[in-house]
Scaffold this motif. Sequence first.
Motif, PDB file in Angstrom:
ATOM      1  N   GLU A   1       0.796  -1.148  -0.101  1.00 22.62           N
ATOM      2  CA  GLU A   1      -0.108  -0.129  -0.057  1.00 22.62           C
ATOM      3  C   GLU A   1       1.038   1.123   0.078  1.00 22.62           C
ATOM      4  OE1 GLU A   1      -2.873   2.347   3.140  1.00 22.62           O
ATOM      5  OE2 GLU A   1      -3.029  -0.049   3.135  1.00 22.62           O
ATOM      6  N   ILE A   2       1.977   1.221   0.779  1.00 21.55           N
ATOM      7  CA  ILE A   2       2.916   2.361   0.746  1.00 21.55           C
ATOM      8  C   ILE A   2       3.380   2.550  -0.386  1.00 21.55           C
ATOM      9  CG2 ILE A   2       5.094   3.269   2.109  1.00 21.55           C
ATOM     10  CD1 ILE A   2       3.792   1.983   4.524  1.00 21.55           C
ATOM     11  N   GLN A   3       3.938   1.419  -1.279  1.00 18.60           N
ATOM     12  CA  GLN A   3       4.741   1.410  -2.400  1.00 18.60           C
ATOM     13  C   GLN A   3       3.762   2.248  -3.401  1.00 18.60           C
ATOM     14  OE1 GLN A   3       6.145  -2.529  -2.700  1.00 18.60           O
ATOM     15  NE2 GLN A   3       8.051  -2.079  -1.769  1.00 18.60           N
ATOM     16  N   ASP A   4       2.531   1.886  -3.470  1.00 17.22           N
ATOM     17  CA  ASP A   4       1.542   2.178  -4.473  1.00 17.22           C
ATOM     18  C   ASP A   4       1.386   3.751  -4.177  1.00 17.22           C
ATOM     19  OD1 ASP A   4       1.446  -0.319  -5.542  1.00 17.22           O
ATOM     20  OD2 ASP A   4      -0.443  -0.804  -4.444  1.00 17.22           O
ATOM     21  N   GLU A   5       1.175   4.005  -2.911  1.00 11.98           N
ATOM     22  CA  GLU A   5       0.997   5.570  -2.629  1.00 11.98           C
ATOM     23  C   GLU A   5       2.178   6.336  -3.057  1.00 11.98           C
ATOM     24  OE1 GLU A   5      -0.961   8.963  -1.324  1.00 11.98           O
ATOM     25  OE2 GLU A   5      -1.590   6.898  -1.717  1.00 11.98           O
ATOM     26  N   ILE A   6       3.165   5.913  -2.962  1.00 15.00           N
ATOM     27  CA  ILE A   6       4.492   6.457  -3.209  1.00 15.00           C
ATOM     28  C   ILE A   6       4.647   6.673  -5.011  1.00 15.00           C
ATOM     29  CG2 ILE A   6       7.031   6.608  -3.628  1.00 15.00           C
ATOM     30  CD1 ILE A   6       6.926   5.440  -0.607  1.00 15.00           C
ATOM     31  N   ALA A   7       4.538   5.624  -5.440  1.00 18.57           N
ATOM     32  CA  ALA A   7       4.377   5.524  -7.188  1.00 18.57           C
ATOM     33  C   ALA A   7       3.477   6.680  -7.596  1.00 18.57           C
ATOM     34  CB  ALA A   7       4.119   4.235  -7.541  1.00 18.57           C
ATOM     35  N   ARG A   8       1.950   6.777  -7.026  1.00 16.89           N
ATOM     36  CA  ARG A   8       1.220   7.486  -7.254  1.00 16.89           C
ATOM     37  C   ARG A   8       1.896   9.094  -7.306  1.00 16.89           C
ATOM     38  NH1 ARG A   8      -2.172  10.912  -5.262  1.00 16.89           N
ATOM     39  NH2 ARG A   8      -1.995  10.388  -3.142  1.00 16.89           N
ATOM     40  N   ILE A   9       2.110   9.299  -6.051  1.00 15.52           N
ATOM     41  CA  ILE A   9       2.916  10.548  -5.690  1.00 15.52           C
ATOM     42  C   ILE A   9       3.831  11.166  -6.930  1.00 15.52           C
ATOM     43  CG2 ILE A   9       4.053  12.116  -4.135  1.00 15.52           C
ATOM     44  CD1 ILE A   9       2.562  10.705  -1.976  1.00 15.52           C
ATOM     45  N   LYS A  10       4.726  10.147  -7.272  1.00 16.97           N
ATOM     46  CA  LYS A  10       5.775  10.345  -8.084  1.00 16.97           C
ATOM     47  C   LYS A  10       5.083  10.640  -9.567  1.00 16.97           C
ATOM     48  CE  LYS A  10       9.638   8.114  -6.002  1.00 16.97           C
ATOM     49  NZ  LYS A  10      10.648   7.245  -6.172  1.00 16.97           N
ATOM     50  N   ASN A  11       4.216   9.738  -9.863  1.00 16.85           N
ATOM     51  CA  ASN A  11       3.452   9.908 -11.220  1.00 16.85           C
ATOM     52  C   ASN A  11       2.962  11.410 -11.268  1.00 16.85           C
ATOM     53  OD1 ASN A  11       2.514   9.270 -13.542  1.00 16.85           O
ATOM     54  ND2 ASN A  11       0.698   8.135 -12.762  1.00 16.85           N
ATOM     55  N   GLU A  12       2.174  11.814 -10.269  1.00 15.22           N
ATOM     56  CA  GLU A  12       1.382  13.108 -10.309  1.00 15.22           C
ATOM     57  C   GLU A  12       2.533  14.187 -10.348  1.00 15.22           C
ATOM     58  OE1 GLU A  12      -0.813  13.308  -6.826  1.00 15.22           O
ATOM     59  OE2 GLU A  12      -2.475  12.120  -7.601  1.00 15.22           O
ATOM     60  N   GLN A  13       3.634  14.009  -9.778  1.00 12.79           N
ATOM     61  CA  GLN A  13       4.874  15.083  -9.876  1.00 12.79           C
ATOM     62  C   GLN A  13       5.524  15.143 -11.131  1.00 12.79           C
ATOM     63  OE1 GLN A  13       7.432  14.357  -6.538  1.00 12.79           O
ATOM     64  NE2 GLN A  13       6.030  15.234  -4.993  1.00 12.79           N
ATOM     65  N   SER A  14       5.653  13.962 -11.722  1.00 15.98           N
ATOM     66  CA  SER A  14       6.304  13.818 -13.107  1.00 15.98           C
ATOM     67  C   SER A  14       5.388  14.609 -14.097  1.00 15.98           C
ATOM     68  CB  SER A  14       6.533  12.715 -13.490  1.00 15.98           C
ATOM     69  OG  SER A  14       5.521  11.593 -13.583  1.00 15.98           O
ATOM     70  N   GLN A  15       3.959  14.387 -13.767  1.00 11.90           N
ATOM     71  CA  GLN A  15       2.814  14.844 -14.907  1.00 11.90           C
ATOM     72  C   GLN A  15       3.041  16.491 -14.642  1.00 11.90           C
ATOM     73  OE1 GLN A  15      -0.391  13.016 -14.298  1.00 11.90           O
ATOM     74  NE2 GLN A  15       0.001  11.034 -15.325  1.00 11.90           N
ATOM     75  N   VAL A  16       3.110  17.034 -13.555  1.00 10.06           N
ATOM     76  CA  VAL A  16       2.851  18.457 -13.375  1.00 10.06           C
ATOM     77  C   VAL A  16       4.304  19.246 -13.900  1.00 10.06           C
ATOM     78  CG1 VAL A  16       3.206  20.199 -11.521  1.00 10.06           C
ATOM     79  CG2 VAL A  16       1.749  18.296 -11.385  1.00 10.06           C
ATOM     80  N   LYS A  17       5.269  18.512 -13.731  1.00  4.88           N
ATOM     81  CA  LYS A  17       6.522  18.986 -14.239  1.00  4.88           C
ATOM     82  C   LYS A  17       6.762  19.125 -15.872  1.00  4.88           C
ATOM     83  CE  LYS A  17       9.814  17.804 -10.592  1.00  4.88           C
ATOM     84  NZ  LYS A  17      10.703  17.164 -10.294  1.00  4.88           N
ATOM     85  N   ALA A  18       6.058  18.267 -16.339  1.00  6.51           N
ATOM     86  CA  ALA A  18       6.137  18.079 -17.984  1.00  6.51           C
ATOM     87  C   ALA A  18       5.010  19.062 -18.573  1.00  6.51           C
ATOM     88  CB  ALA A  18       5.337  16.619 -18.394  1.00  6.51           C
TER      89      ALA A  18
END
Length: 47
Positions: free
Chosen positions: A30-47
Amino acid sequence: MCFLGFSMIGWICNIVAMHFYPLTKEKMEEIQDEIARIKNEQSQVKA
């Protein structure tokens, strides 16, 4: 000498905290999924 003492006290506090942390395989996933989701959101914001 004081530096060594503080390091050892910190290490002991970490060991005690990890011992009582309720981490199961399901919780870890669950923690790993949450971290992956946060990283995905941050990479989309930067792009």
